[in-house]
Scaffold this active site. Structure first.
Site, PDB file in Angstrom:
ATOM      1  N   LYS A 109      89.402  44.003  85.662  1.00  0.00           N
ATOM      2  CA  LYS A 109      90.264  44.287  86.822  1.00  0.00           C
ATOM      3  C   LYS A 109      91.057  43.070  87.302  1.00  0.00           C
ATOM      4  O   LYS A 109      92.154  43.215  87.821  1.00  0.00           O
ATOM      5  CB  LYS A 109      89.429  44.846  87.979  1.00  0.00           C
ATOM      6  CG  LYS A 109      88.987  46.274  87.716  1.00  0.00           C
ATOM      7  CD  LYS A 109      88.197  46.842  88.865  1.00  0.00           C
ATOM      8  CE  LYS A 109      87.767  48.251  88.530  1.00  0.00           C
ATOM      9  NZ  LYS A 109      86.991  48.891  89.578  1.00  0.00           N
TER      10      LYS A 109
ATOM     11  N   ASP B 296      90.835  51.339  94.516  1.00  0.00           N
ATOM     12  CA  ASP B 296      89.409  51.190  94.882  1.00  0.00           C
ATOM     13  C   ASP B 296      89.219  50.965  96.381  1.00  0.00           C
ATOM     14  O   ASP B 296      88.221  51.399  96.964  1.00  0.00           O
ATOM     15  CB  ASP B 296      88.784  50.005  94.126  1.00  0.00           C
ATOM     16  CG  ASP B 296      88.398  50.367  92.693  1.00  0.00           C
ATOM     17  OD1 ASP B 296      88.198  51.561  92.414  1.00  0.00           O
ATOM     18  OD2 ASP B 296      88.310  49.442  91.867  1.00  0.00           O
TER      19      ASP B 296
HETATM   20  P1  NAP Z   1      83.039  42.843  87.364  1.00  0.00           P
HETATM   21  O1  NAP Z   1      84.370  42.460  87.886  1.00  0.00           O
HETATM   22  O2  NAP Z   1      82.709  42.591  85.942  1.00  0.00           O
HETATM   23  O3  NAP Z   1      81.932  42.143  88.310  1.00  0.00           O
HETATM   24  C1  NAP Z   1      80.579  42.318  88.034  1.00  0.00           C
HETATM   25  C2  NAP Z   1      79.758  41.772  89.193  1.00  0.00           C
HETATM   26  O4  NAP Z   1      78.368  42.027  88.920  1.00  0.00           O
HETATM   27  C3  NAP Z   1      79.892  40.256  89.363  1.00  0.00           C
HETATM   28  O5  NAP Z   1      79.720  39.929  90.715  1.00  0.00           O
HETATM   29  C4  NAP Z   1      78.700  39.754  88.531  1.00  0.00           C
HETATM   30  O6  NAP Z   1      78.246  38.476  88.924  1.00  0.00           O
HETATM   31  C5  NAP Z   1      77.661  40.767  88.905  1.00  0.00           C
HETATM   32  N1  NAP Z   1      76.596  40.842  87.889  1.00  0.00           N
HETATM   33  C6  NAP Z   1      76.683  41.352  86.640  1.00  0.00           C
HETATM   34  N2  NAP Z   1      75.494  41.250  86.006  1.00  0.00           N
HETATM   35  C7  NAP Z   1      74.645  40.637  86.886  1.00  0.00           C
HETATM   36  C8  NAP Z   1      73.280  40.275  86.831  1.00  0.00           C
HETATM   37  N3  NAP Z   1      72.535  40.498  85.727  1.00  0.00           N
HETATM   38  N4  NAP Z   1      72.718  39.706  87.926  1.00  0.00           N
HETATM   39  C9  NAP Z   1      73.441  39.480  89.046  1.00  0.00           C
HETATM   40  N5  NAP Z   1      74.756  39.803  89.157  1.00  0.00           N
HETATM   41  C10 NAP Z   1      75.356  40.388  88.092  1.00  0.00           C
HETATM   42  O7  NAP Z   1      82.770  44.417  87.580  1.00  0.00           O
HETATM   43  P2  NAP Z   1      83.339  45.321  88.775  1.00  0.00           P
HETATM   44  O8  NAP Z   1      84.593  45.959  88.343  1.00  0.00           O
HETATM   45  O9  NAP Z   1      83.314  44.512  90.008  1.00  0.00           O
HETATM   46  O10 NAP Z   1      82.232  46.499  88.830  1.00  0.00           O
HETATM   47  C11 NAP Z   1      80.948  46.275  89.392  1.00  0.00           C
HETATM   48  C12 NAP Z   1      80.207  47.607  89.465  1.00  0.00           C
HETATM   49  O11 NAP Z   1      80.842  48.474  90.403  1.00  0.00           O
HETATM   50  C13 NAP Z   1      80.176  48.364  88.145  1.00  0.00           C
HETATM   51  O12 NAP Z   1      78.903  48.944  87.972  1.00  0.00           O
HETATM   52  C14 NAP Z   1      81.211  49.452  88.332  1.00  0.00           C
HETATM   53  O13 NAP Z   1      80.923  50.616  87.559  1.00  0.00           O
HETATM   54  C15 NAP Z   1      81.063  49.750  89.818  1.00  0.00           C
HETATM   55  N6  NAP Z   1      82.277  50.313  90.411  1.00  0.00           N
HETATM   56  C16 NAP Z   1      82.192  51.544  90.966  1.00  0.00           C
HETATM   57  C17 NAP Z   1      83.297  52.097  91.558  1.00  0.00           C
HETATM   58  C18 NAP Z   1      83.195  53.445  92.198  1.00  0.00           C
HETATM   59  O14 NAP Z   1      84.237  54.083  92.384  1.00  0.00           O
HETATM   60  N7  NAP Z   1      82.011  53.878  92.564  1.00  0.00           N
HETATM   61  C19 NAP Z   1      84.524  51.416  91.575  1.00  0.00           C
HETATM   62  C20 NAP Z   1      84.563  50.158  91.001  1.00  0.00           C
HETATM   63  C21 NAP Z   1      83.435  49.616  90.403  1.00  0.00           C
HETATM   64  P3  NAP Z   1      78.873  37.156  88.240  1.00  0.00           P
HETATM   65  O15 NAP Z   1      80.157  36.862  88.980  1.00  0.00           O
HETATM   66  O16 NAP Z   1      77.811  36.141  88.445  1.00  0.00           O
HETATM   67  O17 NAP Z   1      79.111  37.475  86.788  1.00  0.00           O
END
Ligand code: NAP
Length: 276
Positions: A65, A101
C-alpha cells in the site's frame, strides 16, 4: 470485459473477489475481479502490465500500500495525506491512486455506534492499515492516538505524518502505559491472520470498558477479539471495514452505488464456508 485485480502477497485469503463479483453481477456490469499475487520484486512490472488494455482498475493490499505510490501517475490528495493507496483507478490511460480504507474504518465504527470524537485510542501496527486507522481517528476528532509497532522507526514516521496534518493532535509512540486509559484498541497488524490463528499482537491487558477492533477479518473470531471479549471488552471484526472499503472502491471504478448488504452477505458466507 473490464478486469479489476487485487495486487498483494499473499492474496489467496482475500474475500474481495466473492464480494466484488457478486456486486458486479447484481448491477449488471461486465466486470471481473481477480486475484494477482504480486511479490515486492514484481510490483513495478505488474503496474506496467496494468496499463495495457483490458485492465480497468485494481486494489492494493498487504504489503504494497505504501510502496505502490511511486509507480502511479498521480494520487489523490486524500491518499497522499495518508501515504497509502489501496485503490487504483484508470482514467484516460492514467493510473490514479486513492484510499478507501479510511472511509471503511470510519463507517464500520459508525455502524457499530462507536464514538470517535474525544477518545483515546491505541493502534497496534504502523503499516498501510494503521495509516488508514490513525488518519480516520484524527479526522474524527480523537483526543490521543498511541502507536505501538514492532519496528519503532516506522511508528515514528507515521506519528510525524499525523502531526504534519493534525498539529494539535496528541500522538504517542510506544507508550505502553497509555493502554490502561484507552477507549479503543485497534489491531492494525497482520498478526492473528489465518493460518496463524493462535497469535495476537496484544501482549498487555485490555483496559476495562474499552472497545477492540481487529482489522484482520479471517478468522472472524481472532485471538485478539477472543481475548478482548474474555476481558469484558467489546469486540468488533474487520469484516465490516472490508465491505465498506470495497463498496467505496466499487463506486470509484464504476460510478455506481455498491449493493453493500449483498457484499456483506457474500463475504460472511464465504468466510463461514472456509471456516467450516
Ligand atoms: P503492512 O503494511 O504490511 O503492515 C503490516 C503491519 O503488521 C506492520 O505494522 C508490521 O510491523 C506488523 N506485523 C507483521 N507481522 C508482525 C509480527 N509477527 N509481529 C508484530 N507485528 C507484525 O500491512 P497492512 O496493509 O497494514 O495490513 C495489516 C492487516 O490489516 C492485514 O492483516 C490486512 O489484511 C488487514 N487489513 C484489513 C482491512 C479491512 O478492511 N478489514 C483493510 C486493510 C488491512 P513491522 O512494521 O514491524 O513490519
Amino acid at each position: 470485459m473490464n478486469v479489476a485485480l487485487l495486487l498483494g502477497d499473499p492474496v489467496k485469503h482475500s474475500l474481495s473477489p466473492v464480494m466484488q463479483n457478486a456486486a458486479f453481477r447484481a448491477c449488471g456490469l461486465d466486470w471481473q475481479y481477480e486475484l494477482h499475487e504480486t511479490s515486492r520484486e514484481r510490483l513495478k512490472e505488474t503496474i506496467v502490465h496494468l496499463r495495457s488494455n483490458g485492465f480497468a482498475s485494481a486494489n492494493v493490499t498487504i504489503p504494497h500500500k505504501e510502496a505502490v505510490v511511486e509507480f502511479l501517475d498521480d494520487i489523490t490528495d486524500h491518499a497522499s495525506q495518508i501515504g497509502a493507496v489501496n485503490t487504483i483507478i484508470k482514467r484516460d490511460g492514467r493510473l490514479i491512486g486513492d484510499n478507501t480504507d479510511v472511509y471503511g474504518f470510519t463507517q464500520s465504527l459508525r455502524d457499530a455506534a462507536v464514538e470517535l470524537r474525544g477518545i483515546r485510542a491505541v493502534v497496534l501496527g504502523a503499516g498501510g492499515a494503521a495509516r488508514a486507522a490513525t488518519f480516520a481517528l484524527a479526522e474524527q476528532g480523537a483526543e490521543r492516538i498511541t502507536i505501538i509497532n514492532r519496528t519503532e522507526p516506522r511508528a515514528v514516521k507515521l506519528a510525524h505524518d499525523l502531526w504534519n496534518h493534525f498539529p494539535k493532535l496528541n500522538v504517542e509512540v510506544g507508550a505502553i502505559s497509555s493502554i490502561t486509559t484507552a477507549h479503543l484498541i485497534v489491531n492494525a497488524t497482520s498478526v492473528g491472520m489465518s493460518p496463524n490463528e493462535d497469535a495476537s499482537p496484544m501482549h498487555w491487558s485490555f483496559p476495562r470498558g474499552a472497545t477492540a477492533v481487529d482489522l484482520v477479518y479471517r478468522p472472524l473470531q481472532t485471538k485478539f477479539l477472543r481475548d478482548a471479549e474474555r476481558a469484558g471488552v467489546r469486540p468488533i471484526s474487520g469484516i465490516s471495514m472490508l465491505v465498506y472499503q470495497g463498496a467505496a472502491a466499487f463506486k470509484l471504478w464504476t460510478g455506481q452505488d455498491a449493493p453493500i448488504d449483498l457484499m456483506l452477505e457474500q463475504a460472511m458466507r464465504a468466510l463461514r464456508n472456509r471456516e467450516a
